[in-house]
Write an enzyme that holds these catalytic residues in place. Structure first.
Site, PDB file in Angstrom:
ATOM      1  CB  SER A 113      -0.963  -0.029   1.176  1.00  0.00           C
ATOM      2  OG  SER A 113      -1.895   1.001   1.044  1.00  0.00           O
ATOM      3  CG  HIS A 114       0.369   3.703   3.377  1.00  0.00           C
ATOM      4  ND1 HIS A 114      -0.525   2.674   3.597  1.00  0.00           N
ATOM      5  CD2 HIS A 114       0.971   3.938   4.545  1.00  0.00           C
ATOM      6  CE1 HIS A 114      -0.469   2.329   4.873  1.00  0.00           C
ATOM      7  NE2 HIS A 114       0.438   3.075   5.466  1.00  0.00           N
ATOM      8  CG  ASP A 277      -2.519   4.246  -1.372  1.00  0.00           C
ATOM      9  OD1 ASP A 277      -3.329   4.123  -2.310  1.00  0.00           O
ATOM     10  OD2 ASP A 277      -2.427   3.407  -0.450  1.00  0.00           O
ATOM     11  CG  ASP A 279      -2.930  -0.199  -2.307  1.00  0.00           C
ATOM     12  OD1 ASP A 279      -2.779   0.964  -1.869  1.00  0.00           O
ATOM     13  OD2 ASP A 279      -3.572  -1.057  -1.683  1.00  0.00           O
ATOM     14  CG  ASP A 281      -6.109   1.289  -0.889  1.00  0.00           C
ATOM     15  OD1 ASP A 281      -5.129   2.072  -0.863  1.00  0.00           O
ATOM     16  OD2 ASP A 281      -6.220   0.313  -0.104  1.00  0.00           O
ATOM     17  NE  ARG A 282      -3.714   4.573   3.081  1.00  0.00           N
ATOM     18  CZ  ARG A 282      -3.153   4.777   4.251  1.00  0.00           C
ATOM     19  NH1 ARG A 282      -2.653   5.965   4.545  1.00  0.00           N
ATOM     20  NH2 ARG A 282      -3.070   3.806   5.126  1.00  0.00           N
ATOM     21  CE  LYS A 376      -7.342   2.499   2.270  1.00  0.00           C
ATOM     22  NZ  LYS A 376      -7.194   1.470   3.301  1.00  0.00           N
TER      23      LYS A 376
END
Ligand code: VG1
Ligand code: CO
Length: 543
Positions: A113-114, A277, A279, A281-282, A376
């Site tokens: 992710s982030h 981010d 991936d 999703d943010r 998300k």
């Protein structure tokens, strides 16, 4: 079939929570480590005959290697078909969308992710189930137990397959289809939003700067914004996913996406800025000289959801994670719809959405989404904002200020104390928990405390209970300080302190957050001795 004997690698200090397993790349590169995770997963899943698996990642270092390993293991497990994103790439929301679209039994997401990437950075893996959402604890716990005893890895003996060309090939008896990573996702967005209205907005000269942070959001944002919506070329910057995200931290907040904020505060600033981010999703949304807090963003989306085609039918309810500000609660109350408060992490929203109890949800950590998928969704949130701007003709700032005017402002900030030792983090939380019973009714640092507890959640759908989800110290008007430890970091421990203050007085809405929140910061310090316990004078990141 190839059976490899392997040392077992239980996930030890980090169980594969619903954000999956995140570790330094070097850890994943140990012989058998990734394989142990995948074998533990495949061992706890039922027979895969006739089933489809979705596979893709955010393109970070080790993504391609891991993809090939997993494909060979999936063939040995007996999947009928794997849908893999071209180049091994699929954003987290796209994995969710593809699982749902194709009725797959699940999917594997390769992402941390982030977290930063590259050979020195982090890698990660997680499993999503048939509804498109993160596997529930029942599955991740079973995997963890299984990982301790895995001694054989089942794979097939076969060379790497070409991931860069679309089409279908066979790996043993398993069909592997390399899919366009964007197509299904773009289709879904076209069903939810008014693409004509947004096309007109861009045609009229509206300027957006979308910073994909050298991560997987780039190809999606390019195809949707510059492709389908006709935004000028160059609207999406840092659009090519790099294995190390350009050495940067792909976490869209005003600290890590400082460059974007800088552009939005410049003389010639565009109308809106956004970032996603690692991936994708943010999301972060920025207006002209105006940074939107994610909690406020959720409240604004709810207030105007009826203006967006996909949500015209009504919103059954909303949900937010506990540390997320109560702005959305106020909007929900005014609309007469239920608002659920869940522990941190997207998985808690899944049951509520599957049961039809909520349509929109969000977290303070730049995560917003809806029941269109079970993750998300960064670009979705940006499109929602663009759709609102197209319909209302209002600016980002005006939309937020109107919400504050009507419902009051929940001034909000999160303080992260990163890289502290596990023992001092545990000590801080232990001492704080031990003092909870003595806090209600007490006045600390000039704040009189109404109640204090350690958040516990009972899932209204399946009745499962999640305890110790964060300590909250709450004042009469709902203002509060919340403490919890991060579950996603890979260096020591991270303490998160969330501060929220309710400010109904419009003449005080422009007070800098730091000033407005100073009394709550003092309360937090008095209650938890943060400086002493962490050995840090101030947080390492404030958002
Ligand atoms: C963080 C956020 C949380 C989010 C999680 C996964 O978790 O605070 O709200 O759901 O990251 O986001 P923690 O435990 O470090 O506070 V992501 O974009 O990594 O899928
Ligand atoms: Co993410």
């Amino acid at each position: 079939m190839l059976t490899i004997r392997t040392p077992s690698h239980p996930f030890k200090d980090q169980r594969p929570g619903t954000s999956g397993l995140r570790k330094k790349v070097a850890v994943f590169q140990q012989p058998g480590y990734l394989e142990n995770f995948v074998q533990a997963l495949f061992d706890v899943l039922p027979d895969a005959a006739g089933q489809t698996l979705v596979l893709g990642g955010d393109g970070r270092f080790y993504n391609r290697v891991a993809t090939q390993i997993i494909l060979r293991m999936a063939a040995a497990k007996g999947y009928a078909r794997v849908l893999v994103g071209q180049g091994g790439i699929l954003s987290t929301p796209a994995v969710s969308a593809v699982i749902r679209h194709h009725g797959a039994s699940g999917g594997i997401v390769l992402s941390a992710s982030h977290n930063p990437g590259g050979p020195e950075g982090d890698f990660g893996i997680k499993y999503n189930i048939a509804n498109g959402g993160p596997a529930p604890e029942k599955i991740t716990e079973a995997m963890f137990e299984r990982s301790k005893t895995v001694s054989e890895i089942h794979s097939i003996d076969s060379p790497d397959i070409a991931l860069d060309a679309l089409g279908t090939i066979y790996l043993g008896r398993m069909e592997v289809t390399v899919i366009d990573p964007v197509a299904i996702y773009l289709d879904l967005m076209q069903k939810l939003f008014d693409f004509n209205g947004m096309r007109k907005l861009f045609a009229s000269g509206f300027r957006l700067r979308f910073d994909a942070m050298h991560a997987v959001g780039g190809p999606y944002a390019k195809a949707v914004l510059e492709g389908a919506l006709g935004a000028p070329p160059g609207t999406v910057v840092n659009a090519i996913p790099l294995e190390d995200f350009g050495g940067l931290h792909p976490d869209p907040n005003p600290v890590n996406a400082e460059d974007l904020v800088h552009h939005l505060f410049a003389v010639d600033a565009p109308d809106m800025g956004a970032a996603s981010d690692g991936d994708a999703d943010r999301n972060m949304v920025v207006g002209r000289r105006f940074v939107v807090s994610p909690s406020d963003s959720l409240a604004v989306l709810l207030a105007h959801a009826h203006r967006v085609p996909g949500y015209r039918g009504g919103i059954s309810g909303v949900a937010r994670s506990m540390p997320t500000s109560q702005a959305v609660d106020k909007v929900a109350k005014a609309m007469g719809i239920p608002c659920y408060e869940t522990p941190t992490g997207w998985k808690f929203f899944g049951n509520l959405m599957d049961a039809g109890l909520v349509s929109l949800c969000g977290e303070e950590s730049y995560g917003t989404g809806s029941n269109h998928i079970r993750e998300k969704d960064g670009l979705w949130a940006v499109l929602f904002w663009l759709n609102l701007i197209a319909v209302t003709g209002e600016s980002v700032e005006a939309l937020v200020r109107a919400m504050w005017k009507e419902h009051g402002r929940c001034v909000y900030s999160r303080h992260d104390y990163e890289g502290i030792s596990l023992s001092s983090a545990d000590a801080l939380m232990r001492d704080l928990r031990a003092s909870l019973h003595s806090l209600p009714g007490k006045s600390l640092a000039g704040c009189s405390i109404d109640f204090a507890d350690d958040f516990s959640y009972t899932d209204p759908v399946d009745g499962s209970v999640s305890e110790r989800q964060g300590v909250r110290i709450v004042l009469k008007d709902g203002s509060r300080a919340v403490f919890r430890l991060s579950g996603t970091g890979t260096d020591g421990a991270t303490l998160r302190l969330y501060l929220e203050r309710f400010e109904p007085d419009i003449s005080r809405h422009d007070l800098p957050a730091e000033e407005a929140l100073a009394p709550l910061a003092a309360l937090a310090e008095a209650a938890a001795n943060v400086r002493l316990q962490t050995g840090m004078d101030c947080p390492s990141v404030t958002t």
